[in-house]
Scaffold this active site. Sequence first.
Site, PDB file in Angstrom:
ATOM      1  N   LYS A 130       0.770  -1.133  -0.650  1.00  0.00           N
ATOM      2  CA  LYS A 130      -0.168  -0.047   0.043  1.00  0.00           C
ATOM      3  C   LYS A 130       0.618   1.391   0.440  1.00  0.00           C
ATOM      4  CE  LYS A 130      -4.425   1.044   0.322  1.00  0.00           C
ATOM      5  NZ  LYS A 130      -6.049   0.298  -0.462  1.00  0.00           N
ATOM      6  N   ASP A 170      -6.999   4.213  -4.292  1.00  0.00           N
ATOM      7  CA  ASP A 170      -7.578   3.840  -2.830  1.00  0.00           C
ATOM      8  C   ASP A 170      -8.109   5.522  -3.048  1.00  0.00           C
ATOM      9  OD1 ASP A 170      -8.042   1.851  -1.240  1.00  0.00           O
ATOM     10  OD2 ASP A 170      -7.485   3.776   0.160  1.00  0.00           O
TER      11      ASP A 170
HETATM   12  P1  NDP Z   1     -13.071   7.423  -2.343  1.00  0.00           P
HETATM   13  O1  NDP Z   1     -11.721   8.551  -2.389  1.00  0.00           O
HETATM   14  O2  NDP Z   1     -13.165   7.501  -4.019  1.00  0.00           O
HETATM   15  O3  NDP Z   1     -14.215   7.315  -1.972  1.00  0.00           O
HETATM   16  C1  NDP Z   1     -14.079   7.830  -0.393  1.00  0.00           C
HETATM   17  C2  NDP Z   1     -15.406   7.751   0.194  1.00  0.00           C
HETATM   18  O4  NDP Z   1     -15.161   7.878   1.812  1.00  0.00           O
HETATM   19  C3  NDP Z   1     -15.177   9.565   0.460  1.00  0.00           C
HETATM   20  O5  NDP Z   1     -17.269   9.413   0.306  1.00  0.00           O
HETATM   21  C4  NDP Z   1     -15.099  10.054   1.266  1.00  0.00           C
HETATM   22  O6  NDP Z   1     -16.165  10.975   2.124  1.00  0.00           O
HETATM   23  C5  NDP Z   1     -15.130   8.828   2.769  1.00  0.00           C
HETATM   24  N1  NDP Z   1     -14.154   9.203   3.454  1.00  0.00           N
HETATM   25  C6  NDP Z   1     -12.909   9.045   3.341  1.00  0.00           C
HETATM   26  N2  NDP Z   1     -12.219   9.353   4.324  1.00  0.00           N
HETATM   27  C7  NDP Z   1     -13.045   9.739   5.192  1.00  0.00           C
HETATM   28  C8  NDP Z   1     -12.914  10.106   6.509  1.00  0.00           C
HETATM   29  N3  NDP Z   1     -11.976   9.456   7.368  1.00  0.00           N
HETATM   30  N4  NDP Z   1     -14.305   9.532   7.848  1.00  0.00           N
HETATM   31  C9  NDP Z   1     -15.409   9.727   6.667  1.00  0.00           C
HETATM   32  N5  NDP Z   1     -15.794   8.909   5.510  1.00  0.00           N
HETATM   33  C10 NDP Z   1     -14.194   9.351   4.903  1.00  0.00           C
HETATM   34  O7  NDP Z   1     -12.539   6.203  -2.035  1.00  0.00           O
HETATM   35  P2  NDP Z   1     -12.519   5.175  -2.356  1.00  0.00           P
HETATM   36  O8  NDP Z   1     -14.165   4.587  -2.662  1.00  0.00           O
HETATM   37  O9  NDP Z   1     -11.827   4.256  -3.767  1.00  0.00           O
HETATM   38  O10 NDP Z   1     -12.415   3.832  -1.189  1.00  0.00           O
HETATM   39  C11 NDP Z   1     -13.191   4.008  -0.289  1.00  0.00           C
HETATM   40  C12 NDP Z   1     -12.671   2.899   0.456  1.00  0.00           C
HETATM   41  O11 NDP Z   1     -13.484   1.525  -0.343  1.00  0.00           O
HETATM   42  C13 NDP Z   1     -11.549   2.667   1.351  1.00  0.00           C
HETATM   43  O12 NDP Z   1     -11.627   2.383   2.678  1.00  0.00           O
HETATM   44  C14 NDP Z   1     -10.626   1.516   0.515  1.00  0.00           C
HETATM   45  O13 NDP Z   1      -9.943   1.335   1.055  1.00  0.00           O
HETATM   46  C15 NDP Z   1     -11.121   0.762  -0.099  1.00  0.00           C
HETATM   47  N6  NDP Z   1     -11.473  -0.395  -0.982  1.00  0.00           N
HETATM   48  C16 NDP Z   1     -10.701   0.430  -2.235  1.00  0.00           C
HETATM   49  C17 NDP Z   1     -10.912   0.195  -3.275  1.00  0.00           C
HETATM   50  C18 NDP Z   1     -10.357   0.431  -4.809  1.00  0.00           C
HETATM   51  O14 NDP Z   1     -10.388  -0.021  -5.777  1.00  0.00           O
HETATM   52  N7  NDP Z   1     -10.698   1.736  -5.296  1.00  0.00           N
HETATM   53  C19 NDP Z   1     -10.675  -1.675  -3.247  1.00  0.00           C
HETATM   54  C20 NDP Z   1     -10.776  -1.540  -2.234  1.00  0.00           C
HETATM   55  C21 NDP Z   1     -11.424  -1.425  -1.058  1.00  0.00           C
HETATM   56  P3  NDP Z   1     -15.579  12.729   1.628  1.00  0.00           P
HETATM   57  O15 NDP Z   1     -15.137  13.667   0.472  1.00  0.00           O
HETATM   58  O16 NDP Z   1     -15.648  13.680   2.810  1.00  0.00           O
HETATM   59  O17 NDP Z   1     -13.856  12.687   2.470  1.00  0.00           O
HETATM   60  O1  2IT Z   2      -7.783  -1.912  -1.013  1.00  0.00           O
HETATM   61  C1  2IT Z   2      -7.891  -1.871  -2.505  1.00  0.00           C
HETATM   62  O2  2IT Z   2      -7.746  -3.186  -2.606  1.00  0.00           O
HETATM   63  C2  2IT Z   2      -7.944  -0.961  -3.687  1.00  0.00           C
HETATM   64  N1  2IT Z   2      -7.554  -0.156  -2.745  1.00  0.00           N
HETATM   65  C3  2IT Z   2      -7.416  -1.794  -4.540  1.00  0.00           C
HETATM   66  C4  2IT Z   2      -5.738  -2.271  -4.931  1.00  0.00           C
HETATM   67  C5  2IT Z   2      -5.590  -2.367  -6.192  1.00  0.00           C
HETATM   68  O3  2IT Z   2      -4.880  -2.631  -7.136  1.00  0.00           O
HETATM   69  O4  2IT Z   2      -6.676  -1.879  -7.551  1.00  0.00           O
END
Ligand code: NDP
Ligand code: 2IT
Length: 451
Positions: A130, A170
């Site tokens: 990460k 992420d």
């Molecule tokens: P984005 O940046 O697209 O969206 C994040 C969302 O979560 C936003 O709505 C944001 O709101 C909110 N958020 C972020 N930090 C906080 C916080 N500290 N408190 C409250 N709300 C928060 O990220 P993703 O959708 O990509 O990721 C979301 C989750 O999914 C994370 O845990 C990530 O690790 C996980 N994930 C992502 C993957 C991917 O492919 N993208 C794969 C697997 C897991 P705000 O705008 O107010 O910050």
């Molecule tokens: O938490 C996760 O699995 C991700 N943010 C996606 C990682 C990736 O390499 O696609």
Amino acid sequence: MSSFTDKYTASFMSGLIARNPGETEFHQAVSEVLGSVAPTLEAYPYLLDAKIMERMTEPERVIMFRVPWMDDSGEIQINRGFRVQMNSAIGPYKGGIRFHPSVNLSIMKFLAFEQTFKNALTTLPMGGAKGGSDFNPRGKSDAEVMRFCQSFMTELQRHIGQDTDVPAGDIGVGGREIGFLFGQYKRLRDEFSGTLTGKGFAWGGSLLRPEATGYGVCYFAQQMLATRGEGFEGKTVVVSGAGNVAQYAAQKAMRLGAKVVTMSDSDGYIYDPDGLDEEKMAYIFRLKNVLRGRIKEYVTEYPTAKYVAGEKPWRVKCDIALPCATQNELDADGARALVQNGCICVTEGANMPTTPEAIEIIQGAKLLYSPGKASNAGGVATSGLEMTQNSIRQKWTAEEVDSHLRRIMSDIHAACLKYGTGEDGYINYVKGANVASFLKVAGAMMDQGLV
Ligand code: NDP
Ligand code: 2IT
């Protein structure tokens, strides 16, 4: 728990905490895995002798670096960059990059640790890593984001490569950031390769990678629900977050016949009693991904919905909850509210969104509950499919990618069932996911000797 498990867990955790002081998220992630695998260690003492847990919790490499850049007003800004290369036993390091002001070494290590096990579950050859920075993209211009990404990649490029370490997105890192990062990588290394995933379709990206995490969450939830003869049709769904994962989880749940009534960001949540439809989803996609607005603006467009500032959505009555925002967003109070309101299934889209106390409450009430490392693995799995397409220099259709994704989610579900089904028939997905992935990573490490 056996007395061995209790004693081993307590002494291992006190050593880990002493070696990694203050890294509370990392402690939490290790403690959860240890809770599941301690009996396995007792059953295979050679893994204890090999100090396999000690090795798994010590990153193979940690890179921390200065990221200097200039903002639009000409002022110099300094951020901190990270890449934690946790484990390469089953493939090149793989995992996302997070840009968020909260990013620190503890959060990077917890995410890289989780990623190692998640990637093992995907069935694809990917190790765990990460990276990220405490840079806050909110309110920054495109030019500022580009300059930051270029500076970040100027250092990171010497540590990554298509056979070494393959970053992706992420929190705070989506298609725009991957584009800037890829452009700078290509320029510095003079190489057009698959070193990043989540690329634009025109320049090496895979169809369905943007959708994959959220869709995978719903495919996994479908399998969980099916163990009780249930499905999404007619169910009320609460989603937290409004980013990449939340958007596509909400879209898929809606398309599977559910009524999705909430989305949120760190300021609050919206509640739409009529549920989202295609038109409302299109509005949200534009609001978040093009205009980069806040979720509260939804209620100006759809006044029958309400906005609740400063709260999380867990008190809204639902059948299914999909936490898709961030770590520790669902606490004990939230869990109690879900149980009291008759929720039957909690499927994690985010990484470690549920606190240990909340997990105890949810599992204690025998709800279906899956940890992110199982149910959100569709994102990294599709990154793995992007790597394959890059290597063979081909592009698959959306149908091909989707069918791989469905099969992978179903294989992960089967692995959870195999190692997580208890004597009373209750499926402990935490145990199932942890034991299945631990055995795979541990076996690969043993095969490769003391490295
Ligand atoms: P984005 O940046 O697209 O969206 C994040 C969302 O979560 C936003 O709505 C944001 O709101 C909110 N958020 C972020 N930090 C906080 C916080 N500290 N408190 C409250 N709300 C928060 O990220 P993703 O959708 O990509 O990721 C979301 C989750 O999914 C994370 O845990 C990530 O690790 C996980 N994930 C992502 C993957 C991917 O492919 N993208 C794969 C697997 C897991 P705000 O705008 O107010 O910050
Ligand atoms: O938490 C996760 O699995 C991700 N943010 C996606 C990682 C990736 O390499 O696609």
